[in-house]
Design an enzyme around this catalytic site. Structure first.
Site, PDB file in Angstrom:
ATOM      1  N   ARG A  44       0.853  -1.182   0.000  1.00  0.00           N
ATOM      2  CA  ARG A  44       0.000   0.000   0.000  1.00  0.00           C
ATOM      3  C   ARG A  44       0.895   1.241   0.000  1.00  0.00           C
ATOM      4  O   ARG A  44       2.110   1.143   0.187  1.00  0.00           O
ATOM      5  CB  ARG A  44      -0.921   0.000   1.226  1.00  0.00           C
ATOM      6  CG  ARG A  44      -0.284  -0.558   2.458  1.00  0.00           C
ATOM      7  CD  ARG A  44      -0.541   0.161   3.731  1.00  0.00           C
ATOM      8  NE  ARG A  44      -0.451   1.592   3.659  1.00  0.00           N
ATOM      9  CZ  ARG A  44       0.671   2.288   3.839  1.00  0.00           C
ATOM     10  NH1 ARG A  44       1.834   1.681   4.051  1.00  0.00           N
ATOM     11  NH2 ARG A  44       0.658   3.600   3.785  1.00  0.00           N
ATOM     12  N   GLY A  45       0.255   2.397  -0.234  1.00  0.00           N
ATOM     13  CA  GLY A  45       1.009   3.630  -0.436  1.00  0.00           C
ATOM     14  C   GLY A  45       1.209   3.829  -1.923  1.00  0.00           C
ATOM     15  O   GLY A  45       1.675   2.918  -2.631  1.00  0.00           O
ATOM     16  N   ALA A  46       0.845   5.014  -2.420  1.00  0.00           N
ATOM     17  CA  ALA A  46       0.821   5.244  -3.870  1.00  0.00           C
ATOM     18  C   ALA A  46       2.139   4.894  -4.574  1.00  0.00           C
ATOM     19  O   ALA A  46       2.121   4.169  -5.579  1.00  0.00           O
ATOM     20  CB  ALA A  46       0.416   6.694  -4.152  1.00  0.00           C
ATOM     21  N   ARG A  87      -7.030  -0.445  -7.492  1.00  0.00           N
ATOM     22  CA  ARG A  87      -7.245   0.697  -6.597  1.00  0.00           C
ATOM     23  C   ARG A  87      -7.312   1.970  -7.442  1.00  0.00           C
ATOM     24  O   ARG A  87      -6.293   2.391  -8.009  1.00  0.00           O
ATOM     25  CB  ARG A  87      -6.151   0.801  -5.537  1.00  0.00           C
ATOM     26  CG  ARG A  87      -6.045  -0.438  -4.647  1.00  0.00           C
ATOM     27  CD  ARG A  87      -5.395  -0.139  -3.326  1.00  0.00           C
ATOM     28  NE  ARG A  87      -6.237   0.699  -2.497  1.00  0.00           N
ATOM     29  CZ  ARG A  87      -5.813   1.316  -1.383  1.00  0.00           C
ATOM     30  NH1 ARG A  87      -4.556   1.192  -1.009  1.00  0.00           N
ATOM     31  NH2 ARG A  87      -6.635   2.053  -0.679  1.00  0.00           N
ATOM     32  N   ASP A 235      -2.081  10.506  -2.408  1.00  0.00           N
ATOM     33  CA  ASP A 235      -2.318   9.451  -3.387  1.00  0.00           C
ATOM     34  C   ASP A 235      -2.604  10.022  -4.773  1.00  0.00           C
ATOM     35  O   ASP A 235      -2.406   9.342  -5.770  1.00  0.00           O
ATOM     36  CB  ASP A 235      -3.479   8.573  -2.935  1.00  0.00           C
ATOM     37  CG  ASP A 235      -3.066   7.651  -1.804  1.00  0.00           C
ATOM     38  OD1 ASP A 235      -2.759   6.484  -2.088  1.00  0.00           O
ATOM     39  OD2 ASP A 235      -3.018   8.095  -0.644  1.00  0.00           O
ATOM     40  N   ASN A 245      -5.827  12.066  -0.102  1.00  0.00           N
ATOM     41  CA  ASN A 245      -4.978  11.283   0.796  1.00  0.00           C
ATOM     42  C   ASN A 245      -5.882  10.469   1.718  1.00  0.00           C
ATOM     43  O   ASN A 245      -7.108  10.573   1.656  1.00  0.00           O
ATOM     44  CB  ASN A 245      -4.048  12.203   1.593  1.00  0.00           C
ATOM     45  CG  ASN A 245      -2.939  11.431   2.293  1.00  0.00           C
ATOM     46  OD1 ASN A 245      -2.275  10.592   1.672  1.00  0.00           O
ATOM     47  ND2 ASN A 245      -2.741  11.668   3.571  1.00  0.00           N
ATOM     48  N   LYS A 246      -5.280   9.666   2.553  1.00  0.00           N
ATOM     49  CA  LYS A 246      -6.037   8.780   3.433  1.00  0.00           C
ATOM     50  C   LYS A 246      -7.122   9.542   4.184  1.00  0.00           C
ATOM     51  O   LYS A 246      -6.903  10.661   4.642  1.00  0.00           O
ATOM     52  CB  LYS A 246      -5.085   8.107   4.419  1.00  0.00           C
ATOM     53  CG  LYS A 246      -5.730   7.130   5.389  1.00  0.00           C
ATOM     54  CD  LYS A 246      -6.504   6.031   4.678  1.00  0.00           C
ATOM     55  CE  LYS A 246      -5.665   5.216   3.748  1.00  0.00           C
ATOM     56  NZ  LYS A 246      -6.454   4.200   3.002  1.00  0.00           N
TER      57      LYS A 246
END
Length: 357
Positions: A44-46, A87, A235, A245-246
Site C-alpha cells: 500500500r502507499g501510492a 485501486r 495518493d 490522501n487517506k
C-alpha cells in the site's frame, strides 16, 4: 525493512497486513498475486503500489511466454488493465503501467526476449527512481522543519508506502538526520490503523521519538500548543493543488488552518495528475464495510448496520501551505507552480493514456 524486492524472476512483497507482529514476504510469481496484494493492502502507499504494479506487469508477460511482438503487446495491455482496476485513487498505479506500455510501444524491436528485458529494466528504474526521489523530498522538506519541531502525521507515508525512505516520513527522517531533534505525533488512522501499526513501527526502528494518538485527539493536541506543523503524503494531486490522501487528512488540514499551523503535503511528481482540473475529478475508492465494523477480525458494531467507507478524502488547495516534491517545493497558486515543476522532467508516458487514470 524492504517493501519489495525482485529475486530471480519473483517479486517478494512485504505483507503489511501482518505488521507489526509478523514480518513476512509474499512470493509473487504472477500478476494475479500482485493484483490481490494491492487490492488487500498487503502492499500500500501510492509510490509502492506503482512500483509493485510495474513488476506485476512484467510477471504477467513472462508467464504468457508470447511468441511475437503482437502477442507480447496484447498481453501487456491485458495485464495492465487487471492491475489498474485494483485501486482507483492512487495515480502512481496507472502512471507506472502507462510508463511501461509507452516504453514497449516506442521500441520497434520484434525480439520478445529483448522486449521482456526492457520491461524488467523499466520496472527496476521505477523502483530505483522512487528511492532516490524520496531522498530528495526529504532534503527539500527538512528545510521547512524548525529545530525541535513537534510534527503531526497521518496514516503511513514512510518507507513502507514507497520503494524506500518515504515521503512525509522522508521529510521527518531527513530532519532527524540533520540533527534537528524533531519528535512525532502519529494518528492511529482508522479504520485500518496504518498510523498505529506501521508509522510508529518505522519510527521506533529509527529511534525517532514518536507518540501515538487516536484520530479524534488531534484537535485538542493542537489547542494545547503541542504541535508545530503537519506533514502528510498523497495518493493523487490535481492540477489546482487539491490533494487526495487517506481519509481523515482533510479534517487535519481544517484543524491546522484554525490553529495557524503549516500543513505540508509530501509526494513525488508521479503523484501529480495535471489531467484533472480539481479534486472533484479524483475518483475516491470505497472499501468493504467489514473494515469499519470489525477490528482485527473482531466485530465492534451490530450486524447489518449500514457503513460508508471511503478510503480517501480530498483536501482543498487553499488549506495546503506547500507541496514538497522530488523536484522542489510548490507553493500557491498551485495551478502555476505544479505545472512548472512537472515541466522540469520529461514524462512522455503522460501524453498517451494507454490505461485510463
Amino acid at each position: 525493512m524492504e517493501t519489495m524486492r525482485w529475486e530471480d524472476g519473483v517479486l517478494l512483497l512485504l505483507d503489511q497486513t501482518k505488521l507489526p507482529g509478523t514480518v513476512e514476504y509474499i512470493q509473487c510469481r504472477d500478476h494475479e498475486t500482485v493484483a490481490e496484494a494491492i487490492r488487500s493492502l498487503r502492499v500500500r502507499g501510492a509510490p509502492a503500489i506503482g512500483a509493485a504494479a510495474a513488476y506485476g506487469l512484467v510477471l504477467g508477460v513472462l508467464a504468457a511466454r508470447p511468441r511475437n511482438r503482437q502477442e507480447l503487446l496484447a498481453r501487456a495491455r491485458e495485464v495492465a488493465e487487471v492491475l489498474a482496476s485494483t485501486r482507483p485513487t492512487a495515480v502512481n498505479l496507472t502512471w507506472a503501467l502507462n510508463r511501461l506500455l509507452h516504453k514497449l510501444e516506442a521500441t520497434p524491436s520484434q525480439d520478445t526476449r529483448e522486449l521482456t528485458e526492457l520491461l524488467i529494466n523499466e520496472a527496476h528504474a521505477i523502483y530505483q527512481e522512487d528511492r532516490e526521489g524520496n531522498k530528495r523530498i526529504g532534503r527539500y522538506g527538512q528545510e521547512l522543519v524548525p529545530r525541535g519541531a513537534r510534527i503531526l502525521t497521518h496514516c503511513n507515508a514512510g518507507a513502507l508506502a514507497t520503494a524506500g525512505y518515504g515521503t512525509a516520513l522522508g521529510v521527518i527522517r531527513a530532519a532527524y538526520e540533520a540533527g534537528k531533534q524533531v519528535s512525532v505525533y502519529a494518528d492511529e488512522t482508522r479504520p485500518l490503523l496504518q498510523g498505529a501499526r506501521l508509522t510508529t513501527w518505522e519510527l521506533l526502528q529509527d529511534n525517532i521519538p514518536v507518540t501515538l494518538i487516536t484520530d479524534n485527539m488531534a484537535a485538542y493536541l493542537m489547542a494545547r500548543g503541542m504541535v508545530d506543523l503537519v506533514v502528510v503524503g498523497a495518493d493523487r494531486i490535481a492540477a489546482n493543488g487539491d490533494v487526495a490522501n487517506k481519509i481523515g487528512t482533510y479534517g487535519l488540514a481544517v484543524l491546522a488552518k484554525e490553529h495557524g499551523l503549516p500543513f505540508y503535503v509530501a509526494a513525488p511528481l508521479s503523484t501529480i495528475d495535471l489531467s484533472l482540473v480539481s479534486g472533484k475529478d479524483i475518483p475516491i475508492e470505497e472499501r468493504e464495510p467489514e473494515e469499519v465494523t470489525h477490528l482485527a477480525g473482531v466485530p465492534v458494531a451490530p450486524a447489518g448496520v449500514k457503513v460508508w467507507n471511503p478510503a480517501f478524502d480530498v483536501t482543498p488547495a487553499r488549506l495546503v501551505t506547500a507541496i514538497i516534491t522530488d523536484r522542489g517545493v510548490a507553493r500557491p497558486p498551485y495551478a502555476e507552480s505544479l505545472p512548472r515543476l512537472c515541466s522540469t522532467v520529461a514524462k512522455p508516458e503522460n501524453s498517451i493514456y494507454f490505461i485510463k487514470k
